[in-house]
Design a protein around this motif. Structure first.
Motif, PDB file in Angstrom:
ATOM      1  N   LYS A  61       0.642  -0.939   0.028  1.00  0.00           N
ATOM      2  CA  LYS A  61       0.166  -0.067   0.134  1.00  0.00           C
ATOM      3  C   LYS A  61       1.144   1.097   0.147  1.00  0.00           C
ATOM      4  O   LYS A  61       2.486   1.488   0.563  1.00  0.00           O
ATOM      5  N   GLU A  62       0.336   2.191  -0.033  1.00  0.00           N
ATOM      6  CA  GLU A  62       1.492   3.548  -0.265  1.00  0.00           C
ATOM      7  C   GLU A  62       1.123   4.654   0.850  1.00  0.00           C
ATOM      8  O   GLU A  62       0.197   4.399   1.756  1.00  0.00           O
ATOM      9  N   ILE A  63       2.539   4.480   0.817  1.00  0.00           N
ATOM     10  CA  ILE A  63       2.395   5.225   2.589  1.00  0.00           C
ATOM     11  C   ILE A  63       2.928   6.659   1.986  1.00  0.00           C
ATOM     12  O   ILE A  63       3.722   7.048   0.976  1.00  0.00           O
ATOM     13  N   GLY A  64       1.056   7.093   2.571  1.00  0.00           N
ATOM     14  CA  GLY A  64       0.929   8.745   1.822  1.00  0.00           C
ATOM     15  C   GLY A  64       2.416  10.148   2.699  1.00  0.00           C
ATOM     16  O   GLY A  64       3.573   9.735   4.223  1.00  0.00           O
ATOM     17  N   PHE A  65       3.331  11.080   1.359  1.00  0.00           N
ATOM     18  CA  PHE A  65       3.514  12.349   2.692  1.00  0.00           C
ATOM     19  C   PHE A  65       2.863  12.533   3.682  1.00  0.00           C
ATOM     20  O   PHE A  65       1.892  12.843   3.634  1.00  0.00           O
ATOM     21  N   THR A  66       3.703  13.236   4.574  1.00  0.00           N
ATOM     22  CA  THR A  66       3.208  13.318   6.245  1.00  0.00           C
ATOM     23  C   THR A  66       3.916  14.509   6.309  1.00  0.00           C
ATOM     24  O   THR A  66       5.294  14.497   6.631  1.00  0.00           O
ATOM     25  N   ARG A  67       3.453  15.992   6.514  1.00  0.00           N
ATOM     26  CA  ARG A  67       5.231  16.934   7.190  1.00  0.00           C
ATOM     27  C   ARG A  67       5.981  16.770   8.247  1.00  0.00           C
ATOM     28  O   ARG A  67       4.751  15.915   8.963  1.00  0.00           O
ATOM     29  N   THR A  68       6.882  16.569   8.746  1.00  0.00           N
ATOM     30  CA  THR A  68       7.432  16.804   9.742  1.00  0.00           C
ATOM     31  C   THR A  68       7.111  16.507  10.880  1.00  0.00           C
ATOM     32  O   THR A  68       7.621  16.112  11.953  1.00  0.00           O
ATOM     33  N   ASN A  69       6.366  17.664  11.177  1.00  0.00           N
ATOM     34  CA  ASN A  69       5.913  18.300  12.838  1.00  0.00           C
ATOM     35  C   ASN A  69       4.033  17.692  12.564  1.00  0.00           C
ATOM     36  O   ASN A  69       3.395  18.503  13.646  1.00  0.00           O
ATOM     37  N   GLN A  70       3.235  17.102  11.939  1.00  0.00           N
ATOM     38  CA  GLN A  70       2.217  16.752  12.303  1.00  0.00           C
ATOM     39  C   GLN A  70       2.485  14.824  12.797  1.00  0.00           C
ATOM     40  O   GLN A  70       3.836  13.933  13.154  1.00  0.00           O
ATOM     41  N   ILE A  71       1.609  14.079  13.212  1.00  0.00           N
ATOM     42  CA  ILE A  71       1.155  13.274  13.774  1.00  0.00           C
ATOM     43  C   ILE A  71       0.620  12.155  13.060  1.00  0.00           C
ATOM     44  O   ILE A  71       0.023  12.609  11.663  1.00  0.00           O
ATOM     45  N   CYS A  72       1.144  11.021  12.391  1.00  0.00           N
ATOM     46  CA  CYS A  72       0.804  10.097  11.469  1.00  0.00           C
ATOM     47  C   CYS A  72      -0.290   9.084  12.269  1.00  0.00           C
ATOM     48  O   CYS A  72      -0.177   9.278  12.890  1.00  0.00           O
ATOM     49  N   THR A  73      -1.819   9.654  11.458  1.00  0.00           N
ATOM     50  CA  THR A  73      -2.516   9.105  11.302  1.00  0.00           C
ATOM     51  C   THR A  73      -3.187   8.835  10.204  1.00  0.00           C
ATOM     52  O   THR A  73      -4.623   7.877  10.190  1.00  0.00           O
ATOM     53  N   GLN A  74      -2.936   9.025   8.693  1.00  0.00           N
ATOM     54  CA  GLN A  74      -3.571   8.276   7.550  1.00  0.00           C
ATOM     55  C   GLN A  74      -3.078   7.199   7.327  1.00  0.00           C
ATOM     56  O   GLN A  74      -3.872   6.168   7.043  1.00  0.00           O
ATOM     57  N   ASN A  75      -1.844   6.884   7.601  1.00  0.00           N
ATOM     58  CA  ASN A  75      -1.413   5.391   7.569  1.00  0.00           C
ATOM     59  C   ASN A  75      -0.860   4.797   8.391  1.00  0.00           C
ATOM     60  O   ASN A  75      -0.243   5.465   9.159  1.00  0.00           O
ATOM     61  N   ASP A  76      -0.516   3.254   8.358  1.00  0.00           N
ATOM     62  CA  ASP A  76       0.464   2.854   9.141  1.00  0.00           C
ATOM     63  C   ASP A  76       1.677   3.257   9.255  1.00  0.00           C
ATOM     64  O   ASP A  76       2.207   3.633  10.578  1.00  0.00           O
ATOM     65  N   LEU A  77       2.462   3.741   8.597  1.00  0.00           N
ATOM     66  CA  LEU A  77       3.573   4.798   8.258  1.00  0.00           C
ATOM     67  C   LEU A  77       3.408   5.412   7.671  1.00  0.00           C
ATOM     68  O   LEU A  77       2.970   5.745   6.855  1.00  0.00           O
ATOM     69  N   CYS A  78       4.164   6.642   7.837  1.00  0.00           N
ATOM     70  CA  CYS A  78       4.423   8.087   7.805  1.00  0.00           C
ATOM     71  C   CYS A  78       5.548   8.057   6.808  1.00  0.00           C
ATOM     72  O   CYS A  78       6.721   8.052   7.581  1.00  0.00           O
ATOM     73  N   GLY A  79       6.161   9.019   5.756  1.00  0.00           N
ATOM     74  CA  GLY A  79       7.367   9.547   5.457  1.00  0.00           C
ATOM     75  C   GLY A  79       7.232  10.696   4.627  1.00  0.00           C
ATOM     76  O   GLY A  79       6.085  11.509   4.232  1.00  0.00           O
ATOM     77  N   VAL A  80       8.539  11.305   4.537  1.00  0.00           N
ATOM     78  CA  VAL A  80       8.897  12.195   4.325  1.00  0.00           C
ATOM     79  C   VAL A  80      10.074  12.317   3.407  1.00  0.00           C
ATOM     80  O   VAL A  80      10.972  11.793   3.850  1.00  0.00           O
TER      81      VAL A  80
END
Length: 173
Positions: A100-119
């Protein structure tokens, strides 16, 4: 005559005290299991970083190709110095194929959209144990956490042709 059945106050207090003692003993073990689980996931992310870098490098060497884009599983992946770049949307979003796709998340945000978040394209991160000189840093962290929680894996390609730096920060896991 009726016999009264039930617990006495002393019996109830003893049960509550025993449950309290059990929770004091069990809670730290449960918390340690959560930490070990988080670190295990980061180990898997770290291994994926290394595998993708090795596979992409091998493909680039075979094709005698150092910079540009290379096809990996039908996706165009940017490479510099024969290794994947530190860009998120043009590289690791597709290269980190975990089903599954790991969505882009801003560095100061809590990871909420996926099991993993990345930037990607970062220069630095909290408690990063390596020195960086350019925007080649990719960071992946876990659901429910922020980078500042100090529980993430990293990949850094300085684009000089050396194998990228790969590791993790687990102080806050």
């Amino acid at each position: 005559m009726y016999k009264v059945k039930g617990f006495t106050l002393i019996e109830l207090v003893i049960v509550i005290v025993l449950l309290g003692i059990l929770s004091v003993i069990a809670a730290p073990k449960f918390i340690e299991l959560q930490r070990e689980s988080r670190i295990s996931v980061l180990n898997q992310v770290q291994a994926s970083f290394k595998s993708v870098a090795t596979m992409t490098n091998s493909k680039a060497i075979i094709q005698q190709f150092e910079d540009g884009t290379i096809d990996v599983d039908g996706n165009a992946i940017q490479i510099r110095g024969s290794f994947p770049t530190g860009h998120w949307n043009n590289t690791w979003r597709y290269a980190m194929n975990i089903g599954k796709e790991i969505g882009f998340t801003r560095t100061n945000q809590i990871c909420t959209q996926n099991d993993l978040c990345g930037v990607g394209n970062q220069r630095n991160a909290p408690s990063l144990p390596i020195a960086t000189t350019s925007r080649g840093l990719v960071l992946i962290w876990l659901e429910g956490m922020k980078l500042s929680d100090l529980c993430y894996s990293y990949y850094y390609n300085d684009e000089l042709g050396e194998f990228p730096e790969v590791g993790m920060v687990t102080d806050g896991c």
